[in-house]
Design an enzyme around this catalytic site. Sequence first.
Site, PDB file in Angstrom:
ATOM      1  N   GLY A  46       0.288   1.403   5.421  1.00  0.00           N
ATOM      2  CA  GLY A  46      -0.719   1.122   4.554  1.00  0.00           C
ATOM      3  C   GLY A  46      -0.659   2.513   3.317  1.00  0.00           C
ATOM      4  O   GLY A  46       0.104   3.445   3.463  1.00  0.00           O
ATOM      5  N   HIS A  47      -1.623   2.311   2.494  1.00  0.00           N
ATOM      6  CA  HIS A  47      -1.559   3.248   1.420  1.00  0.00           C
ATOM      7  C   HIS A  47      -1.886   4.594   1.749  1.00  0.00           C
ATOM      8  O   HIS A  47      -2.868   4.662   2.628  1.00  0.00           O
ATOM      9  CB  HIS A  47      -2.358   2.611   0.138  1.00  0.00           C
ATOM     10  CG  HIS A  47      -3.760   2.257   0.262  1.00  0.00           C
ATOM     11  ND1 HIS A  47      -4.531   1.960  -0.628  1.00  0.00           N
ATOM     12  CD2 HIS A  47      -4.509   2.295   1.367  1.00  0.00           C
ATOM     13  CE1 HIS A  47      -5.673   1.391  -0.092  1.00  0.00           C
ATOM     14  NE2 HIS A  47      -5.715   1.883   1.077  1.00  0.00           N
ATOM     15  N   ASN A  48      -1.427   5.514   1.184  1.00  0.00           N
ATOM     16  CA  ASN A  48      -1.477   6.966   1.256  1.00  0.00           C
ATOM     17  C   ASN A  48      -1.354   7.352   2.761  1.00  0.00           C
ATOM     18  O   ASN A  48      -1.732   8.496   3.035  1.00  0.00           O
ATOM     19  CB  ASN A  48      -2.981   7.225   0.781  1.00  0.00           C
ATOM     20  CG  ASN A  48      -3.039   6.844  -0.572  1.00  0.00           C
ATOM     21  OD1 ASN A  48      -3.603   5.961  -1.111  1.00  0.00           O
ATOM     22  ND2 ASN A  48      -2.631   7.724  -1.383  1.00  0.00           N
TER      23      ASN A  48
END
Lengths: 369, 369, 369
Positions: C265-267
């Site tokens: 997922g993002h980050n």
Amino acid sequence: MLSSPPVRLGELVSAVTALSARELPASLTCDVLGSEDLPIRRLGTLSDESDGVLSFVANPRYRKHLSSSRAVAVFCAPALVDALPTGCVAVVTPEPYLAYALASQWWSARAVPDALTAASSSSSVHPSACVDPGAHLAAGVEIGPMVVIERGARIGAGVRLGAFCFIGAGAEIGADCILHPHVTVSERCVMGSRGIVHSGAVIGADGFGFAPEPLSGRWIKIAQLGAVRLGEDVEIGANTCIDRGALDDTVIGNGVKLDNLVQIGHNVQIGDHTAMAGSVGVAGSAVIGAHCTFGGGAIVLGHLTVADRVHVSAASVVTKSISTPGHYSGFFPIDDNASWERNAVSLRQLDALRRRVKALEAAALNTGG
Amino acid sequence: MLSSPPVRLGELVSAVTALSARELPASLTCDVLGSEDLPIRRLGTLSDESDGVLSFVANPRYRKHLSSSRAVAVFCAPALVDALPTGCVAVVTPEPYLAYALASQWWSARAVPDALTAASSSSSVHPSACVDPGAHLAAGVEIGPMVVIERGARIGAGVRLGAFCFIGAGAEIGADCILHPHVTVSERCVMGSRGIVHSGAVIGADGFGFAPEPLSGRWIKIAQLGAVRLGEDVEIGANTCIDRGALDDTVIGNGVKLDNLVQIGHNVQIGDHTAMAGSVGVAGSAVIGAHCTFGGGAIVLGHLTVADRVHVSAASVVTKSISTPGHYSGFFPIDDNASWERNAVSLRQLDALRRRVKALEAAALNTGG
Amino acid sequence: MLSSPPVRLGELVSAVTALSARELPASLTCDVLGSEDLPIRRLGTLSDESDGVLSFVANPRYRKHLSSSRAVAVFCAPALVDALPTGCVAVVTPEPYLAYALASQWWSARAVPDALTAASSSSSVHPSACVDPGAHLAAGVEIGPMVVIERGARIGAGVRLGAFCFIGAGAEIGADCILHPHVTVSERCVMGSRGIVHSGAVIGADGFGFAPEPLSGRWIKIAQLGAVRLGEDVEIGANTCIDRGALDDTVIGNGVKLDNLVQIGHNVQIGDHTAMAGSVGVAGSAVIGAHCTFGGGAIVLGHLTVADRVHVSAASVVTKSISTPGHYSGFFPIDDNASWERNAVSLRQLDALRRRVKALEAAALNTGG
């Protein structure tokens, strides 16, 4: 990373409040406490030490991080204004996360030079694209390199198709959709307006349908004659798969958001504004309500019905229909491996343990009596 | 949706009974009770209200839905004939689901104009395809736009390759295979005849093999020198991955059906006619028997052996070899979140609870004695 | 399958010991016990019956398989030399698996004609590729058919891009990277040197970020303004997805290895030399340490922190941060379905059972007192 000229907060806020009626909830207004002339150079987190950061705080738990933030302006709820450091501009709204979302869209469209946003009014078709003469392209489309569009497909106004997109025969892509590179939309599938599909997603592969041949055990393929219909404002993650229906269509409601690597079986129905995190799997013919959420890796078995406003935790397996809104979970709690092993061994004897307890209770009752 | 001219049931049924010997089990015959002249316009479910629906009923549980069906003809078992509404033609067979499967294939090939079915006897290679002069194309192949075929690859008679398919050097695609757009078949991999591969599937990526460097903890890649061999009549779902072997090949038996987003590790072997639902994962070197089924999201750990005719429930984790045919399960039952939390907390103390019960039993024994 | 001329073991071993300093740990040396003139025709397992097999034995448990092996030479630890059959050459090293890994790379580069390995010093760009004039290609790159490279992208020296790769605007591909066909690297994402990405992987799709609109329940998209940064020597499996960050970047450390169908997922941040098996999912903003391993299908929830040297079993769900190195597990043990059902039913009453045991204990205490 972003080298565009700074914009002024006043301009930003007016842009946020001036977004189209569709984008902006009437209830969202921002009051600016402080100078409106601060130059914004970047959207960032509270801990971003860059110059000119516009940030947000959506959760009161982050109050403690506010005082040390170097942000020049922060979207925040009224109750947090007093926690901002001196000189930091408060952009006050009851819905700071929503305001940040709208601001991020605005920023992306204006400050990120390569953002995939609405195309211009004039069309462009890359010379390497292969568009069947029997396909129909509306005005203002942007067709990237190596795109293939088959006969009878219809591409709506303002659509952008990234490189290597495949649009099958008779498929329809609604106005203002954005398909990133390497998306497959198979024959006769339909996307509503303003959809976004990320790379590698496959919309309309055959559902998994086979009839067993009794004696041989061979699987005889059932032709998948239906299609996929996506509502408006649907976003589909990278490498997610939505299978076409066997007889009727697979139907995804308006505003549904699916993360990456999600599997949606044939003839599934998903209600409006339901969201599913990464690696969720929904088996064939399940009917999912509106405004549901599914955590990553959750699974829904086939032919079940899930009511509106049901929230399923990550990695949980829905094995029976759920008719009551609420929060449902079911996964083994993680532990150090040795403890898990001991408990897992005991778990395999749990029913026997329950019977042993019952026997003890009966014996105690006898003793007591 | 389907605008082709209606076909007559008599034609349909004769077509079903006249399908090739390979397709039609000798045991399958249909008796038509009623007029054979009803025009069939659509295959549909029992609840489909369109005109001219040919439907089926495979499960006696659906008897109650029969009386209200508007279908003009229904594949059904002898025991359900009396439940059909007046005027509805019974197409009677002991295997109505199988008959429906065969009818759906027949329908797809003749009534769905864009169905990807067997190619004609003359070959066509789209001008945008990039076929190495050292590749070999048999007669009657259909090579779609932007396809890439590398040197030494062999494409069998009647094969259809959708747009953007990649066939690596030395790979072999058996006769009458259908590869949908965006399929990757890497170098030296082999597909048997009549295979179907859906979009985004990757056959022959490197297996996940690394040797740890003891001091640094760096992972040193092990070159994956094997390939993938698929049997005949294999169907591979969208975005499914089958890795090439490390030294020997990964081997998938005849008639195996894999749904979407399935992961098959290197050197796995899967026996004939085994089927795996979406998002299943099989780790490296597992050996799976024939005629097995795996529910969605099931996982098989590496180097295990699973016997023939083993059925694993969705989301279950096979952690040890299974030598006895049967049905195996292992996932946490879903519950409302509060109940789940309470039980999950107790589960982490289950072994201690078991010991407490044992102590109570010992005490009761002492008391009783 | 491999038809290249045989090589001599002496040449092989000298090649192994002569690999570049970067590839070969200083501690790895091999002593050859026996003739160095045996022709090696194939790397294989101990049970490979081909002629001229060079094999390895990494686990003392396989000692019993040694005596029946037809291998002409075997990488083995000193303690296993005496178990080799007569005439079999021992290539003795304290790290036989590592030696085999290095040998496999050497073999692949020299004996497998179609292996994707380092490109030659002269560049080649397939005429069907679509390279923006504003992209920068270093020396010695090999750009395959139908590749698309957008403006401002930078392709490092020695990079090989397979067919249908998409490199977005401003993305950077480090020196000597190999991207297999059908890889997507979105705008502004960065790969370090010597990375390998398998087919269908998507690096830099939008993270899954939406703000709920309170009254309507609609999801308002949060533009994903960050990118993805991969370290050096990273390998990414087929159809794996790594999302771009919302504000900051998603960051993957040096030497990280991700198997197929993994969702990041993002980050997310992943520390150096961490490895994740197939179908693992890591939710947004999780911070994973270095030298961790995750079994297939494991899930890490969002915003958690996992320490260095944490090993998570397959199918386990990390629901809270882990600060202590160790081995963690959490999945329901598989059982025959009937036993599982009984135990699962009891599990849903486990907390009640625990309270019943407590009551029994209290009663016993009263009785005893």
